[in-house]
Design a protein around this motif. Sequence first.
Motif, mmCIF file in Angstrom:
data_model
loop_
_atom_site.group_PDB
_atom_site.id
_atom_site.type_symbol
_atom_site.label_atom_id
_atom_site.label_comp_id
_atom_site.label_asym_id
_atom_site.label_seq_id
_atom_site.Cartn_x
_atom_site.Cartn_y
_atom_site.Cartn_z
ATOM 1 N N VAL B 123 0.859 -1.187 0.000
ATOM 2 C CA VAL B 123 0.000 0.000 0.000
ATOM 3 C C VAL B 123 0.894 1.236 0.000
ATOM 4 O O VAL B 123 1.769 1.369 0.849
ATOM 5 N N ARG B 124 0.693 2.092 -0.995
ATOM 6 C CA ARG B 124 1.441 3.354 -1.031
ATOM 7 C C ARG B 124 0.445 4.492 -1.061
ATOM 8 O O ARG B 124 -0.356 4.598 -1.979
ATOM 9 N N LEU B 125 0.503 5.343 -0.050
ATOM 10 C CA LEU B 125 -0.405 6.482 -0.028
ATOM 11 C C LEU B 125 0.424 7.741 0.051
ATOM 12 O O LEU B 125 1.348 7.826 0.858
ATOM 13 N N SER B 126 0.092 8.713 -0.782
ATOM 14 C CA SER B 126 0.741 9.996 -0.564
ATOM 15 C C SER B 126 -0.299 11.090 -0.703
ATOM 16 O O SER B 126 -1.218 10.992 -1.501
ATOM 17 N N GLY B 127 -0.160 12.081 0.146
ATOM 18 C CA GLY B 127 -1.156 13.140 0.180
ATOM 19 C C GLY B 127 -1.817 13.150 1.533
ATOM 20 O O GLY B 127 -1.145 13.198 2.565
ATOM 21 N N MET B 128 -3.118 13.092 1.531
ATOM 22 C CA MET B 128 -3.833 13.023 2.802
ATOM 23 C C MET B 128 -4.895 11.938 2.731
ATOM 24 O O MET B 128 -5.408 11.635 1.658
ATOM 25 N N ALA B 137 -0.496 -4.189 5.171
ATOM 26 C CA ALA B 137 0.199 -4.672 3.981
ATOM 27 C C ALA B 137 1.560 -5.202 4.396
ATOM 28 O O ALA B 137 2.040 -4.913 5.491
ATOM 29 N N ASP B 138 2.157 -5.999 3.517
ATOM 30 C CA ASP B 138 3.537 -6.405 3.777
ATOM 31 C C ASP B 138 4.408 -5.155 3.810
ATOM 32 O O ASP B 138 5.337 -5.042 4.577
ATOM 33 N N ARG B 139 4.068 -4.237 2.917
ATOM 34 C CA ARG B 139 4.801 -2.987 2.867
ATOM 35 C C ARG B 139 3.822 -1.819 2.814
ATOM 36 O O ARG B 139 3.021 -1.723 1.897
ATOM 37 N N GLY B 154 -0.850 -1.914 10.264
ATOM 38 C CA GLY B 154 -0.246 -3.186 10.643
ATOM 39 C C GLY B 154 0.386 -3.865 9.457
ATOM 40 O O GLY B 154 -0.136 -3.797 8.354
ATOM 41 N N GLY B 155 1.529 -4.505 9.677
ATOM 42 C CA GLY B 155 2.153 -5.220 8.565
ATOM 43 C C GLY B 155 3.589 -5.556 8.863
ATOM 44 O O GLY B 155 3.992 -5.678 10.022
ATOM 45 N N GLU B 156 4.354 -5.718 7.790
ATOM 46 C CA GLU B 156 5.740 -6.120 7.972
ATOM 47 C C GLU B 156 6.629 -4.883 8.049
ATOM 48 O O GLU B 156 7.220 -4.600 9.067
ATOM 49 N N VAL B 157 6.683 -4.141 6.953
ATOM 50 C CA VAL B 157 7.503 -2.930 6.927
ATOM 51 C C VAL B 157 6.562 -1.733 6.793
ATOM 52 O O VAL B 157 5.751 -1.681 5.881
ATOM 53 N N ILE B 158 6.678 -0.805 7.717
ATOM 54 C CA ILE B 158 5.805 0.371 7.664
ATOM 55 C C ILE B 158 6.654 1.630 7.733
ATOM 56 O O ILE B 158 7.467 1.790 8.652
ATOM 57 N N GLU B 159 6.461 2.466 6.729
ATOM 58 C CA GLU B 159 7.259 3.682 6.673
ATOM 59 C C GLU B 159 6.328 4.880 6.512
ATOM 60 O O GLU B 159 5.520 4.910 5.596
ATOM 61 N N VAL B 160 6.414 5.806 7.419
ATOM 62 C CA VAL B 160 5.582 7.011 7.323
ATOM 63 C C VAL B 160 6.504 8.229 7.335
ATOM 64 O O VAL B 160 7.318 8.394 8.245
ATOM 65 N N ARG B 161 6.397 9.057 6.308
ATOM 66 C CA ARG B 161 7.238 10.246 6.207
ATOM 67 C C ARG B 161 6.383 11.447 5.856
ATOM 68 O O ARG B 161 5.340 11.310 5.233
ATOM 69 N N ARG B 162 6.920 12.608 6.232
ATOM 70 C CA ARG B 162 6.289 13.826 5.738
ATOM 71 C C ARG B 162 6.900 14.099 4.377
ATOM 72 O O ARG B 162 8.080 13.888 4.174
ATOM 73 N N GLU B 163 6.086 14.482 3.430
ATOM 74 C CA GLU B 163 6.598 14.751 2.081
ATOM 75 C C GLU B 163 7.691 15.801 2.185
ATOM 76 O O GLU B 163 7.455 16.912 2.648
ATOM 77 N N SER B 164 8.908 15.425 1.729
ATOM 78 C CA SER B 164 10.010 16.339 1.984
ATOM 79 C C SER B 164 10.532 16.994 0.710
ATOM 80 O O SER B 164 11.280 17.940 0.754
ATOM 81 N N LEU B 192 9.536 -0.668 11.674
ATOM 82 C CA LEU B 192 8.761 0.568 11.649
ATOM 83 C C LEU B 192 9.692 1.762 11.538
ATOM 84 O O LEU B 192 10.692 1.837 12.245
ATOM 85 N N ASP B 193 9.344 2.647 10.645
ATOM 86 C CA ASP B 193 10.116 3.867 10.486
ATOM 87 C C ASP B 193 9.095 4.997 10.388
ATOM 88 O O ASP B 193 8.456 5.166 9.364
ATOM 89 N N LEU B 194 8.913 5.723 11.479
ATOM 90 C CA LEU B 194 7.797 6.660 11.551
ATOM 91 C C LEU B 194 8.259 8.099 11.735
ATOM 92 O O LEU B 194 9.185 8.366 12.493
ATOM 93 N N GLU B 195 7.580 8.995 11.045
ATOM 94 C CA GLU B 195 7.765 10.424 11.266
ATOM 95 C C GLU B 195 6.396 11.077 11.327
ATOM 96 O O GLU B 195 5.498 10.685 10.606
#
Lengths: 213, 238
Positions: B123-128, B137-139, B154-164, B192-195
């Motif tokens: 799952v890839r989401l960008s925006g709001m 998702a697995d990713r 929930g999932g295997e690899v989760i990455e949340v970033r602010r659009e930079s 998990l890699d969260l911002e």
Amino acid sequence: MAEELISKKEVLRLTGISYGQLYRWKRKGLIPEAWFIRKATPTGQETFFPKEKILERIRRIQELKGERSLDELVALLSPEARPEAIRWDDPVSLPPIGREGKSFLWKEGGYTFAELLALACGAEAVRRGGRPGEAKLLVELLRKTPEEVLKAPAGLVCILAEKEVAGEGLSLRVAFALLGREPLRLDPGCRVLLRLDLEKLLERLKLSLGEVG
Amino acid sequence: MDRKSISIAGSGKVEGGVYDRVKISGSGKVTGDVEAEEFKGAGAVTVEGSLRARRFDVSGAFKAEGDLDIEEGEASGSFKVEGRVTARELKVSGAAKCGPIQGGYIRVNGALKAKGDIEADTVRLSGMFKVEGLISADRVEIRLEDHSKARELGGEVIEVRRESSWGGLLGRLFGTHGKGSLEVEAVEGDELDLEWVVAEVVRGRVVRIGPGCRIGRVEYQESLEASPEAEVGEEVKG
């Protein structure tokens, strides 16, 4: 009777699986949605599972996943996946039916999944000491189970019960079979002879179909 | 059986049914459930029922009143599905509103409102976005451009970033650049890699809590790295 619950963290610790695996198996339908019980705890939102069911399911998945694809596993383990167009010719070869089911057979072959389940219920009733004549009631009841019911087997039980009817110097003992979802209530005059957990039986049947087939 | 194809240019109505190809440009309505090898729409397209297609391409304003079930597809503009979305691969850019989403690869660029869970391999989401259920998702890769919300990740690899980067579509349009954040009850995963995540609880094996995060409690198995620009209430190992 309340089921013993186990937290997700504890499940991971006991089984050695990862979050990724657990979520993947949930997505693929290997672990029923209904088993995820969300609760607010003092340490935040947590998920709990029916302990016996989840540990047994994970053990089965771990046991079988080396030789089978996830999709095959879904068909085998997950009762809510559609019981493919099964037509089985030799029900007695399936352990959940076995020799005890032999007397209930009513045709040469081509048994559907619902019919196999009916046979398995009858056979299980005999194994638990039920009278063959009464066990046959279960077979009669279940062989006409609609597909939709089999797709949502959570909490489904079938009961064999009896009731004494007396009056006018006549006493009659009537046995009957019942299919429904827990909690089921019968009037106090009934005596439950046997209670079968259909969800478990279904799973055993699917698994045996996979092993024999 | 011979399957018909149908094409509307301008304005028109198509009856539901099974088709080879359905092509609508302009304004078109499909009355009832439709099944097609290929469904193409440009302009205003409404399906008054469920749509099943192998290939799906729409741009403009698309709406399905039932479910959408496709192999692969792309949508741009406004994308509305009142029922459930199932797709092996789906890419949406623009504004999407739908029920639960299930699939292989799901990507939404823009704004998403989902009533239910989003479950896919990737799952890839960008925006709001506002997701009423779980994103699993697995990713899971999220790029935040504005205030977003989900019940759980929930999932295997989760990455949340602010659009930079230079700011995405929304940032440029609405001047929301740099306001991205995600509010969620719980995040659970192996890596998990969260911002800019505000969560009651985060549980993971390898956890990085980056700038902007406010987390009530972090439970980790292997390692935890927390930025000085993050607030973490409790840290628990094990």
